[in-house]
Design an enzyme around this catalytic site. Structure first.
Site, short mmCIF file in Angstrom:
data_model
loop_
_atom_site.label_atom_id
_atom_site.label_comp_id
_atom_site.label_asym_id
_atom_site.label_seq_id
_atom_site.Cartn_x
_atom_site.Cartn_y
_atom_site.Cartn_z
CE LYS A 75 -3.13 -0.50 3.38
NZ LYS A 75 -4.16 -0.03 4.30
CB SER A 174 -8.26 14.59 17.55
OG SER A 174 -9.23 14.14 18.46
CE1 TYR A 188 -11.09 6.76 16.00
CE2 TYR A 188 -13.07 8.08 16.29
CZ TYR A 188 -11.88 7.84 15.62
OH TYR A 188 -11.50 8.67 14.60
CE LYS A 192 -8.62 9.28 16.43
NZ LYS A 192 -7.37 9.49 15.66
N1 LIG Z 1 -12.39 8.66 8.07
C1 LIG Z 1 -13.04 9.24 9.07
O1 LIG Z 1 -14.29 9.24 9.10
C2 LIG Z 1 -12.30 9.95 10.15
C3 LIG Z 1 -10.98 9.67 10.43
N2 LIG Z 1 -10.34 10.33 11.47
C4 LIG Z 1 -8.96 10.01 11.81
O2 LIG Z 1 -8.12 10.30 10.70
C5 LIG Z 1 -7.04 9.38 10.67
C6 LIG Z 1 -6.95 8.73 9.30
O3 LIG Z 1 -8.16 8.06 9.03
P1 LIG Z 1 -8.52 7.46 7.60
O4 LIG Z 1 -7.78 8.19 6.55
O5 LIG Z 1 -9.98 7.35 7.54
O6 LIG Z 1 -7.91 5.98 7.78
P2 LIG Z 1 -7.56 4.80 6.77
O7 LIG Z 1 -8.01 3.55 7.44
O8 LIG Z 1 -8.06 5.08 5.40
O9 LIG Z 1 -5.97 4.83 6.79
C7 LIG Z 1 -5.29 4.57 7.98
C8 LIG Z 1 -3.81 4.69 7.76
O10 LIG Z 1 -3.12 4.43 8.99
C9 LIG Z 1 -2.20 3.34 8.80
N3 LIG Z 1 -2.12 2.57 10.04
C10 LIG Z 1 -3.12 1.91 10.67
N4 LIG Z 1 -2.66 1.25 11.73
C11 LIG Z 1 -1.33 1.49 11.80
C12 LIG Z 1 -0.29 1.07 12.68
N5 LIG Z 1 -0.54 0.26 13.71
N6 LIG Z 1 0.96 1.50 12.44
C13 LIG Z 1 1.23 2.30 11.38
N7 LIG Z 1 0.30 2.74 10.52
C14 LIG Z 1 -0.97 2.33 10.72
C15 LIG Z 1 -2.80 2.55 7.64
O11 LIG Z 1 -1.84 1.78 6.93
P3 LIG Z 1 -1.57 0.20 7.31
O12 LIG Z 1 -2.89 -0.42 7.55
O13 LIG Z 1 -0.82 -0.34 6.13
O14 LIG Z 1 -0.71 0.25 8.52
C16 LIG Z 1 -3.28 3.70 6.75
O15 LIG Z 1 -2.21 4.27 6.04
C17 LIG Z 1 -7.27 8.41 11.82
O16 LIG Z 1 -6.50 8.82 12.93
C18 LIG Z 1 -8.74 8.55 12.12
O17 LIG Z 1 -9.05 8.23 13.45
C19 LIG Z 1 -10.97 11.29 12.21
C20 LIG Z 1 -12.27 11.61 11.95
C21 LIG Z 1 -13.04 10.95 10.92
C1 LIG Z 2 -22.26 22.99 20.20
C2 LIG Z 2 -22.45 22.71 18.78
C3 LIG Z 2 -22.34 21.30 18.40
C4 LIG Z 2 -22.12 21.13 16.93
C5 LIG Z 2 -22.44 19.81 16.30
C6 LIG Z 2 -21.72 18.65 16.85
C7 LIG Z 2 -21.76 17.47 15.95
C8 LIG Z 2 -20.90 16.37 16.51
C9 LIG Z 2 -20.89 15.14 15.67
C10 LIG Z 2 -19.78 14.22 16.04
C11 LIG Z 2 -19.44 13.30 14.95
C12 LIG Z 2 -18.29 12.41 15.25
C13 LIG Z 2 -17.81 11.71 14.01
C14 LIG Z 2 -16.56 10.95 14.24
C15 LIG Z 2 -16.01 10.38 12.96
C16 LIG Z 2 -14.90 9.44 13.18
O1 LIG Z 2 -13.93 9.74 13.79
C17 LIG Z 2 -15.15 8.09 12.65
N1 LIG Z 2 -15.60 8.11 11.30
C18 LIG Z 2 -13.97 7.23 12.77
O2 LIG Z 2 -12.96 7.71 12.02
#
Ligand SMILES: NC(=O)C1=CN([C@@H]2O[C@H](COP(=O)(O)OP(=O)(O)OC[C@H]3O[C@@H](n4cnc5c(N)ncnc54)[C@H](OP(=O)(O)O)[C@@H]3O)[C@@H](O)[C@H]2O)C=CC1
Ligand SMILES: CCCCCCCCCCCCCCCC(=O)[C@@H](N)CO
Length: 327
Positions: A75, A174, A188, A192
């Site tokens: 990847k 986060s 989770y 965070k």
């Molecule tokens: N997508 C969402 O809805 C949201 C995501 N986030 C946060 O954003 C960040 C990225 O998320 P997203 O892009 O969706 O994730 P993905 O699952 O698409 O990608 C995760 C990445 O992290 C790497 N990874 C996972 N575990 C490990 C490990 N143990 N060591 C090293 N690398 C690792 C993976 O590669 P590999 O598996 O090869 O190690 C990959 O590159 C995360 O921290 C997530 O919590 C926050 C809010 C919302």
């Molecule tokens: C006072 C005003 C309040 C405003 C609105 C608040 C709305 C909060 C919604 C929280 C959504 C959390 C999503 C997490 C996504 C995530 O981390 C996962 N997809 C895993 O990656």
């Protein structure tokens, strides 16, 4: 007389906010800063997928020297090829598991001194605590929280000796679930929320080294990880998360990188996130006196707004419980 007191009253009304603004401009700490990324070493974990990949692409296109770290080598290679294709630039790839401190240290030493460290790796397997395996709970804490400790601890010695000693940055990914606890996210959210304590304390420790901490709070974001998560997310979790909509990885990466370059401590990603960051400002550092002003003025109203959201969420939980939960 009436005209006089009206004039006096409006002057007072104007002077109050102005003096608050002046006061805040005088006291906000740390001071505003710009973190350049062009021709600097940006090290991004989880850079082979989703938000991390989008960040790597963006930073490379802005002329950074980019390194990415993840576990899966193929990847990583795919990501390197994709970035070469879209930006014409080469990124260095490192395969390591952030849970393994020695492996992280070795990768970071091989990569060379870092100017901007982005701890973006993350795993999310939503489930109610009562039924979730203890191994899965530990998995999230280990990768999201302990892994970030490993990265920062391994990177700091090199960052302190970075060439030029211009402003450096440690950015931590986060989630909005790291600002408010959400059903299905006990582990989770805990991982965070933990990052927030880490980030606030760390900023005080590294300010003397001209290193600036950013904490990024995305809502649901369309990524490969999110597609997997969606297969098993409890229905209530999805309903509550929908309060903040969903974003594309590119949009989140763009906003995150701008936040890092502006040295912002708190980096919200959408309008709901902006409200959430004001509602949860607590004692986080705030470099912008304008944002500090907004936080002070809006605090009360946003507490009411937050309570309205909770009212709505508890309503959804109640409805789902009646119907019989998950899926
Ligand atoms: N997508 C969402 O809805 C949201 C995501 N986030 C946060 O954003 C960040 C990225 O998320 P997203 O892009 O969706 O994730 P993905 O699952 O698409 O990608 C995760 C990445 O992290 C790497 N990874 C996972 N575990 C490990 C490990 N143990 N060591 C090293 N690398 C690792 C993976 O590669 P590999 O598996 O090869 O190690 C990959 O590159 C995360 O921290 C997530 O919590 C926050 C809010 C919302
Ligand atoms: C006072 C005003 C309040 C405003 C609105 C608040 C709305 C909060 C919604 C929280 C959504 C959390 C999503 C997490 C996504 C995530 O981390 C996962 N997809 C895993 O990656």
């Amino acid at each position: 007389m009436a005209a006089f007191s009206l004039g006096f009253f409006s002057l007072l009304l104007l002077l109050l906010p102005l003096s608050l603004l002046a006061f805040l401009a005088f006291i906000v700490r740390p001071r505003p800063v710009k973190v350049p990324i062009k021709n600097r070493h940006v090290f991004i974990t989880g850079g082979s997928s989703g938000i991390g990949l989008a960040l790597a692409q963006q930073a490379a296109s802005e002329g950074s020297r980019v390194s990415i770290l993840a576990r899966n080598t193929s990847k990583l290679e795919e990501a390197r090829d994709a970035i070469r294709l879209s930006t014409g630039r080469d990124v260095a790839i490192f395969s390591a598991d952030v849970r393994n401190y020695e492996a992280v240290k070795k990768a970071i030493e091989d990569a060379g001194p870092i100017d901007v460290l982005v701890c973006n790796q993350g795993v999310f397997v939503p489930q109610e605590l009562e039924t979730q395996d203890i191994e899965e709970i530990k998995f999230m804490i280990d990768v999201n929280l302990t892994g970030t400790f490993h990265l920062i601890k391994a990177a700091l010695p090199g960052m302190k000796n970075r060439s030029g000693r211009g402003p450096g940055s440690i950015a931590i990914m986060s989630s909005q679930a790291g600002q408010v606890g959400i059903y299905g996210y006990t582990a989770y959210s805990a991982s965070k929320f933990g990052l927030k304590g880490l980030a606030e304390a760390l900023q005080q420790e590294v300010i003397g080294e001209n290193i600036h901490v950013s904490l990024i709070f995305p809502p649901d974001t369309e990524t490969p990880g999110f597609a997997e998560e969606n297969k098993r997310r409890p229905r209530v979790t999805s309903i509550i998360a929908a309060s903040s909509g969903a974003m594309k990885a590119d949009e989140v990466a763009k906003i995150a990188l701008n936040g890092i370059k502006s040295g912002n401590f708190t980096v919200p990603c959408n309008f709901e996130g902006f409200l959430l960051s004001i509602a949860t400002a607590g004692l986080s550092p705030q470099r912008s006196f304008l944002m500090a002003f907004v936080e002070v003025i809006a605090a009360g109203v946003l507490r009411v707004t937050g309570l309205c959201f909770q009212w709505n969420w508890y309503g959804s939980i109640e409805k789902c419980l009646e119907k019989g939960n998950s899926e």
